[in-house]
Design a protein around this motif. Structure first.
Motif, PDB file in Angstrom:
ATOM      1  N   PHE A 153     -16.642 -13.083 -12.691  1.00  0.00           N
ATOM      2  CA  PHE A 153     -17.845 -12.304 -12.402  1.00  0.00           C
ATOM      3  C   PHE A 153     -17.799 -11.704 -10.999  1.00  0.00           C
ATOM      4  CE2 PHE A 153     -20.017 -14.433 -16.002  1.00  0.00           C
ATOM      5  CZ  PHE A 153     -20.640 -13.316 -16.546  1.00  0.00           C
ATOM      6  N   GLY A 154     -17.299 -12.482 -10.045  1.00  0.00           N
ATOM      7  CA  GLY A 154     -17.221 -11.994  -8.671  1.00  0.00           C
ATOM      8  C   GLY A 154     -16.322 -10.788  -8.524  1.00  0.00           C
ATOM      9  N   THR A 155     -15.240 -10.769  -9.288  1.00  0.00           N
ATOM     10  CA  THR A 155     -14.331  -9.621  -9.237  1.00  0.00           C
ATOM     11  C   THR A 155     -15.020  -8.347  -9.715  1.00  0.00           C
ATOM     12  OG1 THR A 155     -12.406 -11.049  -9.565  1.00  0.00           O
ATOM     13  CG2 THR A 155     -12.117  -8.706 -10.039  1.00  0.00           C
ATOM     14  N   ALA A 156     -15.838  -8.474 -10.758  1.00  0.00           N
ATOM     15  CA  ALA A 156     -16.596  -7.312 -11.249  1.00  0.00           C
ATOM     16  C   ALA A 156     -17.575  -6.813 -10.187  1.00  0.00           C
ATOM     17  CB  ALA A 156     -17.332  -7.673 -12.529  1.00  0.00           C
ATOM     18  N   ILE A 157     -18.226  -7.735  -9.493  1.00  0.00           N
ATOM     19  CA  ILE A 157     -19.151  -7.342  -8.423  1.00  0.00           C
ATOM     20  C   ILE A 157     -18.392  -6.694  -7.277  1.00  0.00           C
ATOM     21  CG2 ILE A 157     -20.829  -8.198  -6.748  1.00  0.00           C
ATOM     22  CD1 ILE A 157     -21.456 -10.459  -8.733  1.00  0.00           C
ATOM     23  N   TYR A 206     -12.180  -9.218   7.990  1.00  0.00           N
ATOM     24  CA  TYR A 206     -13.553  -8.760   7.835  1.00  0.00           C
ATOM     25  C   TYR A 206     -13.648  -7.315   7.356  1.00  0.00           C
ATOM     26  CZ  TYR A 206     -14.600 -13.121  10.194  1.00  0.00           C
ATOM     27  OH  TYR A 206     -14.685 -14.456  10.507  1.00  0.00           O
ATOM     28  N   PHE A 207     -12.524  -6.719   7.016  1.00  0.00           N
ATOM     29  CA  PHE A 207     -12.548  -5.405   6.374  1.00  0.00           C
ATOM     30  C   PHE A 207     -13.118  -5.581   4.962  1.00  0.00           C
ATOM     31  CE2 PHE A 207      -8.896  -3.136   8.858  1.00  0.00           C
ATOM     32  CZ  PHE A 207      -9.616  -3.295  10.022  1.00  0.00           C
ATOM     33  N   PRO A 208     -13.793  -4.571   4.426  1.00  0.00           N
ATOM     34  CA  PRO A 208     -14.469  -4.748   3.133  1.00  0.00           C
ATOM     35  C   PRO A 208     -13.537  -5.100   1.978  1.00  0.00           C
ATOM     36  CG  PRO A 208     -14.429  -2.430   3.793  1.00  0.00           C
ATOM     37  CD  PRO A 208     -14.016  -3.226   4.982  1.00  0.00           C
ATOM     38  N   ASP A 209     -12.378  -4.452   1.926  1.00  0.00           N
ATOM     39  CA  ASP A 209     -11.468  -4.725   0.805  1.00  0.00           C
ATOM     40  C   ASP A 209     -10.880  -6.126   0.892  1.00  0.00           C
ATOM     41  OD1 ASP A 209     -10.153  -3.656   3.135  1.00  0.00           O
ATOM     42  OD2 ASP A 209      -8.292  -3.623   1.985  1.00  0.00           O
ATOM     43  N   GLN A 210     -10.576  -6.578   2.113  1.00  0.00           N
ATOM     44  CA  GLN A 210      -9.999  -7.902   2.302  1.00  0.00           C
ATOM     45  C   GLN A 210     -11.041  -8.992   2.080  1.00  0.00           C
ATOM     46  OE1 GLN A 210      -6.767  -8.688   3.118  1.00  0.00           O
ATOM     47  NE2 GLN A 210      -6.088  -6.575   3.092  1.00  0.00           N
ATOM     48  N   ALA A 211     -12.224  -8.807   2.639  1.00  0.00           N
ATOM     49  CA  ALA A 211     -13.272  -9.821   2.520  1.00  0.00           C
ATOM     50  C   ALA A 211     -13.729  -9.974   1.077  1.00  0.00           C
ATOM     51  CB  ALA A 211     -14.456  -9.451   3.420  1.00  0.00           C
ATOM     52  N   GLY A 212     -13.946  -8.863   0.405  1.00  0.00           N
ATOM     53  CA  GLY A 212     -14.434  -8.917  -0.971  1.00  0.00           C
ATOM     54  C   GLY A 212     -13.452  -9.557  -1.923  1.00  0.00           C
ATOM     55  N   SER A 213     -12.173  -9.392  -1.663  1.00  0.00           N
ATOM     56  CA  SER A 213     -11.162  -9.937  -2.568  1.00  0.00           C
ATOM     57  C   SER A 213     -11.106 -11.461  -2.541  1.00  0.00           C
ATOM     58  CB  SER A 213      -9.779  -9.365  -2.238  1.00  0.00           C
ATOM     59  OG  SER A 213      -9.363  -9.766  -0.938  1.00  0.00           O
TER      60      SER A 213
END
Length: 255
Positions: A153-157, A206-213
């Motif tokens: 689910f987190g990956t979809a978000i 803390y970059f968005p792509d790194q943090a979100g992954s």
């Protein structure tokens, strides 16, 4: 004053009537699932190449290998869905029809976010189940295993947040080519390269792509200074900042 449901309906019509946006969203599914299947098949016969000392085999991560490229496709979708109006000049018509610029941007974000989330949910669940089937019983995992459902689910978000971040950046720069020139190299090259440079690698966390992954990790590691949900919140903060920036530009500048 334009009613929000009517504006949202208009935004939905705009998106589905442009072929490039439809194909870019479909490519999120195709890329993510195809790569996940291919790597899962390879991993089944080469398990040692996909494990690290002290870290269990992450069957979920293997099936989500394609997300690394699928997120580029959803970034393109977010950019095109907003940028087409600027490249065609239709943004002037939209602003004439909906002078309330906050309402217009909120409707765009709601429709984009809804589409991105729906497509991402279908994508990650299909990628997960196909990947686990390819890995086989001895290596595969299930949704009932610890942290797996959270990762799915987190990956979809995470993908949805990247889509909305891309939309916000596009509104700020008001040009789809420029937005793509910023976002795609950043995710594909700048962020991965800087993450291995000792002087700045801690900041890159803390970059968005790194943090979100981080939400995709089933097993905790010592590589990150925060947990999966905190990483996703950092990505959400970047997305909110991009949308706020887009609103301020849209409010203060002409189309």
């Amino acid at each position: 004053m334009a009613a929000f449901p009517a504006v949202a309906q208009s935004e939905w019509t705009k998106i589905r009537s442009v072929r490039s946006t439809v194909w870019s969203l479909a490519s999120v599914f195709l890329i993510t699932v195809a790569l996940g299947l291919a790597i899962s098949l390879v991993a089944r016969n080469n398990v040692s190449d996909f494990t690290q000392d002290g870290v269990p085999f992450d069957a979920t991560a293997i099936s989500f290998i394609g997300v690394g490229f699928g997120r580029l496709a959803i970034v393109v979708f977010g950019v095109l869905a907003v940028g087409n109006e600027y490249s065609s000049g239709m943004i002037r018509v939209s602003l004439a029809a909906v002078p309330q610029r906050g309402t217009l941007l909120a409707a765009k974000a709601a429709v984009l976010g809804g589409l991105a989330l729906a497509a991402s949910l279908v994508t990650v669940f299909v990628a997960f189940f196909i990947g686990q089937a390819a890995l086989g019983g001895s290596l595969s995992t299930t949704l009932g295993s610890e942290n797996v459902l959270r990762a799915v689910f987190g990956t979809a978000i995470y993908l949805t947040l990247l889509c909305l971040l891309s939309a916000g950046v596009t509104v700020m720069v008001r040009h789809q080519i420029l937005a793509l020139a910023i976002l795609v190299p950043f995710i594909l090259l700048v962020s991965p390269i800087l993450s291995i440079v000792p002087v700045v690698k801690n900041a890159v966390h803390y970059f968005p792509d790194q943090a979100g992954s981080a939400i995709m990790q089933v097993f905790p590691t010592d590589d990150l200074p925060y947990g999966p949900w905190t990483g996703l919140l950092i990505c959400a903060a970047w997305t909110a900042a991009a949308l706020l920036g887009g609103y301020l530009v849209l409010k203060k500048r002409d189309a």
